[in-house]
Motif scaffolding. Structure first.
Motif, PDB file in Angstrom:
ATOM      1  N   VAL A   1     -42.778   8.053  40.126  1.00 53.95           N
ATOM      2  CA  VAL A   1     -42.300   9.170  39.300  1.00 53.95           C
ATOM      3  C   VAL A   1     -40.889   9.584  39.689  1.00 53.95           C
ATOM      4  O   VAL A   1     -40.004   9.733  38.827  1.00 53.95           O
ATOM      5  CB  VAL A   1     -43.265  10.377  39.422  1.00 53.95           C
ATOM      6  N   ASN A   2     -40.654   9.770  40.993  1.00 53.96           N
ATOM      7  CA  ASN A   2     -39.391  10.346  41.448  1.00 53.96           C
ATOM      8  C   ASN A   2     -38.227   9.359  41.451  1.00 53.96           C
ATOM      9  O   ASN A   2     -37.064   9.774  41.375  1.00 53.96           O
ATOM     10  CB  ASN A   2     -39.543  10.921  42.858  1.00 53.96           C
ATOM     11  N   VAL A   3     -38.520   8.062  41.570  1.00 54.92           N
ATOM     12  CA  VAL A   3     -37.440   7.065  41.647  1.00 54.92           C
ATOM     13  C   VAL A   3     -37.454   6.139  40.430  1.00 54.92           C
ATOM     14  O   VAL A   3     -36.499   6.095  39.656  1.00 54.92           O
ATOM     15  CB  VAL A   3     -37.535   6.228  42.938  1.00 54.92           C
ATOM     16  N   LEU A   4     -38.549   5.405  40.261  1.00 56.41           N
ATOM     17  CA  LEU A   4     -38.595   4.432  39.168  1.00 56.41           C
ATOM     18  C   LEU A   4     -38.492   5.116  37.807  1.00 56.41           C
ATOM     19  O   LEU A   4     -37.836   4.608  36.890  1.00 56.41           O
ATOM     20  CB  LEU A   4     -39.864   3.596  39.256  1.00 56.41           C
ATOM     21  N   GLY A   5     -39.127   6.287  37.668  1.00 57.15           N
ATOM     22  CA  GLY A   5     -39.025   7.016  36.410  1.00 57.15           C
ATOM     23  C   GLY A   5     -37.585   7.360  36.073  1.00 57.15           C
ATOM     24  O   GLY A   5     -37.148   7.229  34.924  1.00 57.15           O
ATOM     25  N   VAL A   6     -36.837   7.793  37.085  1.00 57.06           N
ATOM     26  CA  VAL A   6     -35.416   8.114  36.895  1.00 57.06           C
ATOM     27  C   VAL A   6     -34.641   6.868  36.477  1.00 57.06           C
ATOM     28  O   VAL A   6     -33.814   6.903  35.557  1.00 57.06           O
ATOM     29  CB  VAL A   6     -34.824   8.709  38.194  1.00 57.06           C
ATOM     30  N   MET A   7     -34.924   5.755  37.131  1.00 57.79           N
ATOM     31  CA  MET A   7     -34.214   4.511  36.821  1.00 57.79           C
ATOM     32  C   MET A   7     -34.599   3.979  35.439  1.00 57.79           C
ATOM     33  O   MET A   7     -33.741   3.530  34.672  1.00 57.79           O
ATOM     34  CB  MET A   7     -34.493   3.470  37.900  1.00 57.79           C
ATOM     35  N   TYR A   8     -35.889   4.019  35.114  1.00 59.48           N
ATOM     36  CA  TYR A   8     -36.337   3.529  33.813  1.00 59.48           C
ATOM     37  C   TYR A   8     -35.690   4.326  32.675  1.00 59.48           C
ATOM     38  O   TYR A   8     -35.229   3.751  31.683  1.00 59.48           O
ATOM     39  CB  TYR A   8     -37.863   3.650  33.693  1.00 59.48           C
TER      40      TYR A   8
ATOM     41  N   CYS B   1     -45.986  11.835  28.483  1.00 59.44           N
ATOM     42  CA  CYS B   1     -45.618  10.554  29.095  1.00 59.44           C
ATOM     43  C   CYS B   1     -45.630  10.644  30.609  1.00 59.44           C
ATOM     44  O   CYS B   1     -45.105  11.604  31.189  1.00 59.44           O
ATOM     45  CB  CYS B   1     -44.217  10.157  28.609  1.00 59.44           C
ATOM     46  N   ASP B   2     -46.230   9.662  31.238  1.00 58.20           N
ATOM     47  CA  ASP B   2     -46.100   9.455  32.686  1.00 58.20           C
ATOM     48  C   ASP B   2     -44.867   8.578  32.884  1.00 58.20           C
ATOM     49  O   ASP B   2     -44.891   7.378  32.611  1.00 58.20           O
ATOM     50  CB  ASP B   2     -47.345   8.768  33.236  1.00 58.20           C
ATOM     51  N   VAL B   3     -43.772   9.177  33.355  1.00 56.79           N
ATOM     52  CA  VAL B   3     -42.487   8.465  33.406  1.00 56.79           C
ATOM     53  C   VAL B   3     -42.444   7.390  34.489  1.00 56.79           C
ATOM     54  O   VAL B   3     -41.491   6.614  34.555  1.00 56.79           O
ATOM     55  CB  VAL B   3     -41.310   9.454  33.611  1.00 56.79           C
ATOM     56  N   GLY B   4     -43.463   7.323  35.334  1.00 56.28           N
ATOM     57  CA  GLY B   4     -43.477   6.331  36.398  1.00 56.28           C
ATOM     58  C   GLY B   4     -43.896   4.942  35.967  1.00 56.28           C
ATOM     59  O   GLY B   4     -43.923   4.025  36.789  1.00 56.28           O
ATOM     60  N   GLU B   5     -44.222   4.762  34.692  1.00 56.04           N
ATOM     61  CA  GLU B   5     -44.673   3.466  34.190  1.00 56.04           C
ATOM     62  C   GLU B   5     -43.673   2.935  33.165  1.00 56.04           C
ATOM     63  O   GLU B   5     -43.382   3.608  32.168  1.00 56.04           O
ATOM     64  CB  GLU B   5     -46.057   3.576  33.557  1.00 56.04           C
ATOM     65  N   ALA B   6     -43.170   1.728  33.394  1.00 55.39           N
ATOM     66  CA  ALA B   6     -42.139   1.150  32.521  1.00 55.39           C
ATOM     67  C   ALA B   6     -42.609   1.034  31.077  1.00 55.39           C
ATOM     68  O   ALA B   6     -41.843   1.280  30.132  1.00 55.39           O
ATOM     69  CB  ALA B   6     -41.712  -0.213  33.052  1.00 55.39           C
ATOM     70  N   ALA B   7     -43.868   0.660  30.865  1.00 55.95           N
ATOM     71  CA  ALA B   7     -44.394   0.513  29.505  1.00 55.95           C
ATOM     72  C   ALA B   7     -44.366   1.841  28.764  1.00 55.95           C
ATOM     73  O   ALA B   7     -44.101   1.888  27.548  1.00 55.95           O
ATOM     74  CB  ALA B   7     -45.822  -0.046  29.556  1.00 55.95           C
ATOM     75  N   ASN B   8     -44.622   2.925  29.479  1.00 53.58           N
ATOM     76  CA  ASN B   8     -44.589   4.248  28.857  1.00 53.58           C
ATOM     77  C   ASN B   8     -43.179   4.612  28.401  1.00 53.58           C
ATOM     78  O   ASN B   8     -42.996   5.237  27.351  1.00 53.58           O
ATOM     79  CB  ASN B   8     -45.095   5.310  29.838  1.00 53.58           C
ATOM     80  N   ILE B   9     -42.191   4.220  29.194  1.00 50.20           N
ATOM     81  CA  ILE B   9     -40.798   4.532  28.849  1.00 50.20           C
ATOM     82  C   ILE B   9     -40.370   3.747  27.608  1.00 50.20           C
ATOM     83  O   ILE B   9     -39.661   4.268  26.742  1.00 50.20           O
ATOM     84  CB  ILE B   9     -39.864   4.224  30.033  1.00 50.20           C
ATOM     85  N   ALA B  10     -40.813   2.522  27.514  1.00 48.87           N
ATOM     86  CA  ALA B  10     -40.501   1.716  26.326  1.00 48.87           C
ATOM     87  C   ALA B  10     -41.083   2.375  25.074  1.00 48.87           C
ATOM     88  O   ALA B  10     -40.417   2.463  24.035  1.00 48.87           O
ATOM     89  CB  ALA B  10     -41.048   0.302  26.494  1.00 48.87           C
ATOM     90  N   GLU B  11     -42.316   2.851  25.167  1.00 51.06           N
ATOM     91  CA  GLU B  11     -42.944   3.535  24.035  1.00 51.06           C
ATOM     92  C   GLU B  11     -42.241   4.859  23.735  1.00 51.06           C
ATOM     93  O   GLU B  11     -42.041   5.227  22.569  1.00 51.06           O
ATOM     94  CB  GLU B  11     -44.424   3.771  24.332  1.00 51.06           C
ATOM     95  N   LEU B  12     -41.848   5.568  24.765  1.00 48.58           N
ATOM     96  CA  LEU B  12     -41.112   6.819  24.594  1.00 48.58           C
ATOM     97  C   LEU B  12     -39.809   6.573  23.836  1.00 48.58           C
ATOM     98  O   LEU B  12     -39.469   7.312  22.905  1.00 48.58           O
ATOM     99  CB  LEU B  12     -40.816   7.454  25.956  1.00 48.58           C
ATOM    100  N   GLY B  13     -39.089   5.538  24.221  1.00 48.70           N
ATOM    101  CA  GLY B  13     -37.840   5.205  23.546  1.00 48.70           C
ATOM    102  C   GLY B  13     -38.060   4.901  22.074  1.00 48.70           C
ATOM    103  O   GLY B  13     -37.257   5.301  21.218  1.00 48.70           O
ATOM    104  N   ARG B  14     -39.158   4.203  21.779  1.00 49.98           N
ATOM    105  CA  ARG B  14     -39.475   3.880  20.386  1.00 49.98           C
ATOM    106  C   ARG B  14     -39.748   5.152  19.587  1.00 49.98           C
ATOM    107  O   ARG B  14     -39.264   5.305  18.459  1.00 49.98           O
ATOM    108  CB  ARG B  14     -40.695   2.950  20.340  1.00 49.98           C
ATOM    109  N   GLN B  15     -40.499   6.081  20.160  1.00 52.73           N
ATOM    110  CA  GLN B  15     -40.829   7.325  19.473  1.00 52.73           C
ATOM    111  C   GLN B  15     -39.582   8.176  19.236  1.00 52.73           C
ATOM    112  O   GLN B  15     -39.424   8.780  18.160  1.00 52.73           O
ATOM    113  CB  GLN B  15     -41.860   8.110  20.292  1.00 52.73           C
ATOM    114  N   ILE B  16     -38.710   8.224  20.221  1.00 47.04           N
ATOM    115  CA  ILE B  16     -37.479   9.012  20.074  1.00 47.04           C
ATOM    116  C   ILE B  16     -36.619   8.453  18.946  1.00 47.04           C
ATOM    117  O   ILE B  16     -36.104   9.201  18.101  1.00 47.04           O
ATOM    118  CB  ILE B  16     -36.696   9.040  21.408  1.00 47.04           C
ATOM    119  N   LYS B  17     -36.468   7.127  18.908  1.00 52.47           N
ATOM    120  CA  LYS B  17     -35.681   6.491  17.851  1.00 52.47           C
ATOM    121  C   LYS B  17     -36.306   6.712  16.472  1.00 52.47           C
ATOM    122  O   LYS B  17     -35.600   6.861  15.463  1.00 52.47           O
ATOM    123  CB  LYS B  17     -35.543   4.997  18.123  1.00 52.47           C
TER     124      LYS B  17
END
Length: 307
Positions: free
Chosen positions: A149-156, A96-112
Motif C-alpha cells: 500500500v505505502n510503496v507499490l501503490g504510490v509507484m503504480y 480500490c486497494d491501491v496495493g494491487e497492480a491489477a486494481n490500479i489498471a482497472e481504476l485507470g480504465r474507470q477514470i478514463k
C-alpha cells in the motif's frame, strides 16, 4: 580541467542565488502560489483523515475529483457531504486497494471512462497504513501489506498517470512521513515504506532534470504524527516543540506546498533545525539523539482503524 572549474563555479552561483531566493521567501512570505482550478485530480485515501480533508479543500473552482479509498462507505459519505454543501466541482468515487497492480489498471480504465478528454493533472498519493508492532511480532503478511500500500501503490499510481503528465503537465504529491527521515521503534516496515516514498520522489525530481522536463512537478510531504485514527493514542515527548499535528493544519500545508511547488515539505518546519546535526554525529550518537527527541511515539499506540 577548465570545464570542471566552470561547472563548480556555476554550481556555487546557482546555490547562492537559490539560498538568497529562499531567504527572501522566508522573510517576506512572498513565495508564488499557483491556483488549482479546472483540474482533473486523483486523491487516494479520500474517505478519511488527511485524504478526506485534502479532497474538501480541492472541491471547488470547477475541479474534477477522483476520490479513491478502500472503505467504500466512508468514501461515498465524504462525496455525498461535499455534494450536499454545493461544492463547485465534479466528484467520482472508486473503491480500490491501491496495493494491487491489477486494481490500479482497472481504476485507470474507470477514470478514463468517466473523463475521457482530460488527463490526470494532479495526483495526491495519501492512502497509507501502519501496524505499529515490533519486528518480531509482525507477520510477513502484515509487512507485505504495508509495503504494497505505502510503496507499490504510490509507484503504480504514479506509473498510471506519468506518461500523460509528461506529454502535457502535472504534479504528483506523495505523502511520506517524518518517519521517512527519522526512524523509530515499532515502525520498521512503516519507516522502510516512507523512506522509499521519499527516495522515489527525490529520484523522480532527478529524472526530470535528466530528461530536461520542467512540466511535471513532484512534492514529498513529511508530517510529524498527526491526530488521525491512523495513529490513535500515539504521544509526543516534547509536545511544545513537536506537538501532535492537527489534521486540518496538515491538509492546509499540503495544499499550500502544492501551490508553491515545494519539492520537500517537513512539518512542522522547526523540525528542519533538529535534523541538521545528523551529519556531525555517528549513527550510534544520532540514534540516542533521536531517542532524546522522542522517536518512541508509538509505545502508547492502539490500533483502532481498519486498513
Amino acid at each position: 580541467m577548465l570545464s570542471d572549474l566552470i561547472e563548480v563555479i556555476s554550481f556555487l552561483l546557482f546555490w547562492a542565488l537559490d539560498l538568497g531566493k529562499e531567504l527572501l521567501y522566508g522573510i517576506f512570505r512572498c513565495r508564488p502560489r499557483k491556483k488549482i482550478c479546472n483540474e482533473n485530480i486523483l486523491i487516494t485515501g479520500s474517505g478519511q483523515g488527511i485524504g478526506k480533508l485534502v479532497a474538501e479543500r480541492l472541491a471547488k473552482d470547477q475541479n474534477i475529483l477522483h476520490c479513491v479509498d478502500i472503505n467504500q462507505t466512508l468514501n461515498e459519505k465524504m462525496a455525498a457531504d461535499l455534494r450536499a454543501k454545493g461544492s463547485n466541482c465534479t466528484i467520482y468515487t472508486y473503491t480500490c486497494d491501491v496495493g494491487e497492480a491489477a486494481n490500479i489498471a482497472e481504476l485507470g480504465r474507470q477514470i478514463k471512462e468517466n473523463v475521457p478528454d482530460k488527463h490526470i493533472s494532479y495526483l495526491f498519493n495519501i492512502a497509507g497504513i501502519v501496524m505499529g508492532k515490533s519486528f518480531e511480532e509482525e507477520t510477513e503478511k502484515q509487512m507485505e501489506k504495508v509495503i504494497k500500500v505505502n510503496v507499490l501503490g504510490v509507484m503504480y499510481l504514479q506509473k498510471m498517470v506519468y506518461k500523460e503528465m509528461v506529454e502535457n503537465y502535472g504534479h504528483i504529491v506523495n505523502i511520506s512521513s517524518l518517519a521517512g527521515i527519522v526512524s523509530g521503534p515499532l515502525l520498521a516496515d512503516y519507516c522502510c515504506s516512507k523512506y522509499a516514498v521519499r527516495g522515489l520522489t527525490q529520484a523522480m525530481l532527478s529524472e526530470m532534470d535528466y530528461i530536461g522536463k520542467k512540466n511535471v512537478k513532484f512534492t514529498s510531504v513529511h508530517p510529524h504524527i498527526t491526530k488521525t485514527g491512523m495513529f490513535n493514542n500515539a504521544q509526543a515527548k516534547w509536545s511544545l516543540v513537536f506537538p501532535l499535528l492537527e489534521p486540518d493544519w496538515v491538509a492546509d500545508q499540503v495544499i499550500i506546498g502544492t501551490q508553491e511547488e515545494r519539492e520537500q515539505l517537513i512539518l512542522p518546519k522547526i523540525t528542519n533545525l533538529f535534523l541538521m546535526p545528523e551529519h556531525f554525529m555517528s549513527t550510534k550518537v544520532y540514534r540516542k539523539y533521536c531517542e532524546v527527541l522522542g522517536n518512541s511515539t508509538m509505545k502508547t499506540f492502539k490500533k483502532i482503524r481498519d486498513e
